[in-house]
Design an enzyme around this catalytic site. Structure first.
Site, PDB file in Angstrom:
ATOM      1  CD  GLU A 156     -16.028  -2.125  -2.811  1.00  0.00           C
ATOM      2  OE1 GLU A 156     -15.195  -1.221  -2.603  1.00  0.00           O
ATOM      3  OE2 GLU A 156     -17.246  -1.905  -2.909  1.00  0.00           O
ATOM      4  CE1 TYR A 207      -9.833  -5.069   6.128  1.00  0.00           C
ATOM      5  CE2 TYR A 207      -9.639  -6.239   4.053  1.00  0.00           C
ATOM      6  CZ  TYR A 207      -9.431  -5.114   4.808  1.00  0.00           C
ATOM      7  OH  TYR A 207      -8.826  -4.008   4.256  1.00  0.00           O
TER       8      TYR A 207
HETATM    9  C1  COA Z   1      -3.111  -5.967   4.806  1.00  0.00           C
HETATM   10  C2  COA Z   1      -2.172  -5.101   5.633  1.00  0.00           C
HETATM   11  C3  COA Z   1      -2.787  -3.719   5.835  1.00  0.00           C
HETATM   12  C4  COA Z   1      -1.938  -5.764   6.997  1.00  0.00           C
HETATM   13  O1  COA Z   1      -1.124  -4.895   7.750  1.00  0.00           O
HETATM   14  P1  COA Z   1      -0.226  -5.406   8.973  1.00  0.00           P
HETATM   15  O2  COA Z   1       0.072  -4.229   9.837  1.00  0.00           O
HETATM   16  O3  COA Z   1       0.924  -6.190   8.473  1.00  0.00           O
HETATM   17  O4  COA Z   1      -1.247  -6.386   9.680  1.00  0.00           O
HETATM   18  P2  COA Z   1      -1.166  -7.021  11.139  1.00  0.00           P
HETATM   19  O5  COA Z   1       0.266  -7.277  11.531  1.00  0.00           O
HETATM   20  O6  COA Z   1      -2.006  -6.196  12.057  1.00  0.00           O
HETATM   21  O7  COA Z   1      -1.854  -8.431  10.875  1.00  0.00           O
HETATM   22  C5  COA Z   1      -3.232  -8.580  10.946  1.00  0.00           C
HETATM   23  C6  COA Z   1      -3.615  -9.946  10.434  1.00  0.00           C
HETATM   24  O8  COA Z   1      -3.666  -9.926   9.009  1.00  0.00           O
HETATM   25  C7  COA Z   1      -3.303 -11.220   8.514  1.00  0.00           C
HETATM   26  N1  COA Z   1      -2.096 -11.078   7.721  1.00  0.00           N
HETATM   27  C8  COA Z   1      -1.328  -9.975   7.605  1.00  0.00           C
HETATM   28  N2  COA Z   1      -0.318 -10.199   6.737  1.00  0.00           N
HETATM   29  C9  COA Z   1      -0.472 -11.484   6.303  1.00  0.00           C
HETATM   30  C10 COA Z   1       0.233 -12.291   5.390  1.00  0.00           C
HETATM   31  N3  COA Z   1       1.328 -11.829   4.752  1.00  0.00           N
HETATM   32  N4  COA Z   1      -0.236 -13.524   5.156  1.00  0.00           N
HETATM   33  C11 COA Z   1      -1.332 -14.000   5.791  1.00  0.00           C
HETATM   34  N5  COA Z   1      -2.040 -13.275   6.682  1.00  0.00           N
HETATM   35  C12 COA Z   1      -1.618 -12.033   6.931  1.00  0.00           C
HETATM   36  C13 COA Z   1      -3.083 -12.094   9.721  1.00  0.00           C
HETATM   37  O9  COA Z   1      -4.323 -12.690  10.037  1.00  0.00           O
HETATM   38  C14 COA Z   1      -2.681 -11.083  10.765  1.00  0.00           C
HETATM   39  O10 COA Z   1      -2.929 -11.496  12.068  1.00  0.00           O
HETATM   40  P3  COA Z   1      -1.792 -12.410  12.803  1.00  0.00           P
HETATM   41  O11 COA Z   1      -0.500 -11.696  12.649  1.00  0.00           O
HETATM   42  O12 COA Z   1      -2.291 -12.472  14.208  1.00  0.00           O
HETATM   43  O13 COA Z   1      -1.792 -13.730  12.096  1.00  0.00           O
HETATM   44  C15 COA Z   1      -0.769  -4.977   4.936  1.00  0.00           C
HETATM   45  O14 COA Z   1      -0.355  -6.258   4.499  1.00  0.00           O
HETATM   46  C16 COA Z   1      -0.745  -4.025   3.751  1.00  0.00           C
HETATM   47  O15 COA Z   1      -0.534  -2.823   3.915  1.00  0.00           O
HETATM   48  N6  COA Z   1      -0.953  -4.554   2.526  1.00  0.00           N
HETATM   49  C17 COA Z   1      -0.964  -3.729   1.318  1.00  0.00           C
HETATM   50  C18 COA Z   1      -2.188  -2.857   1.260  1.00  0.00           C
HETATM   51  C19 COA Z   1      -3.460  -3.697   1.297  1.00  0.00           C
HETATM   52  O16 COA Z   1      -3.553  -4.742   0.680  1.00  0.00           O
HETATM   53  N7  COA Z   1      -4.472  -3.167   2.004  1.00  0.00           N
HETATM   54  C20 COA Z   1      -5.772  -3.801   2.107  1.00  0.00           C
HETATM   55  C21 COA Z   1      -6.645  -3.297   1.017  1.00  0.00           C
HETATM   56  S1  COA Z   1      -8.269  -4.037   1.051  1.00  0.00           S
END
Ligand code: COA
Length: 157
Positions: free
Chosen positions: A104, A116
């Protein structure tokens, strides 16, 4: 970057990442329970230079991997860390017998939803007013066939 099983040594860092990442954070006790008392939980961290920079918990429920939480430390985002962590954890879940995955996510959390989708997750439903802090809906996403995960293997990191 190294992906490793979460241990109690990682607890403080994991809680810090959680609190920096979520409006409804889990308590330290909750993480402790996931690591020591929840036999369905698979708890992972990513480390860079021995520092915990991301964490992930998957619950193995029958043949389904349920992503319970995932977050990257704010200072380490957009470096492919969550992508690699999720990929490794899903491959491990598949090796353990999981055939599909689900989660979710807040309707407004576009960053997570974009990530995702890279894995092949598709939005399949809404849980109305799922999050109690602001009554935000949850989008239910599923990855029907975990065998598809290998498709992004060369892409992450
Ligand atoms: C979501 C989260 C875990 C991604 O972590 P991250 O280490 O920055 O992710 P990655 O660098 O591996 O990026 C993976 C992909 O996510 C997407 N993405 C990540 N941040 C993004 C942003 N700010 N805007 C749009 N897409 C984004 C992109 O598709 C990215 O791939 P790309 O860099 O090749 O375009 C991070 O933003 C986070 O910790 N957010 C707060 C907690 C959260 O929301 N968790 C998910 C709960 S369901």
């Amino acid at each position: 970057m190294q992906v490793r099983r979460m241990s109690l040594d990682h607890l403080a860092a994991v809680v810090e990442i959680d609190h920096a990442s979520f409006k409804l954070p889990w308590s330290e006790r909750a993480y402790q329970y996931e690591m020591t008392g929840n036999s369905a939980a698979r708890c992972w961290v990513s480390e860079v230079d021995a520092q915990v920079v991301a964490m992930l918990i998957i619950w193995m429920i029958l043949d389904e991997a349920h992503i319970a939480t995932i977050a990257t430390h704010p200072e380490f985002r957009r470096r492919g860390i969550a992508k690699r962590l999720l990929m490794d954890a899903l491959i491990s879940a598949r090796e353990e017998g999981a055939r599909s995955a689900m989660l979710e996510v807040r309707a407004g959390n576009e960053a997570a939803q974009e990530m995702y989708k890279l894995f092949g997750f598709k939005a399949v439903g809404l849980r109305k007013k799922y999050y109690k802090d602001n009554n935000e809906d949850a989008v239910l996403m599923t990855l029907e066939n975990l065998d598809d995960v290998h498709l992004i293997h060369g892409d992450a990191m």
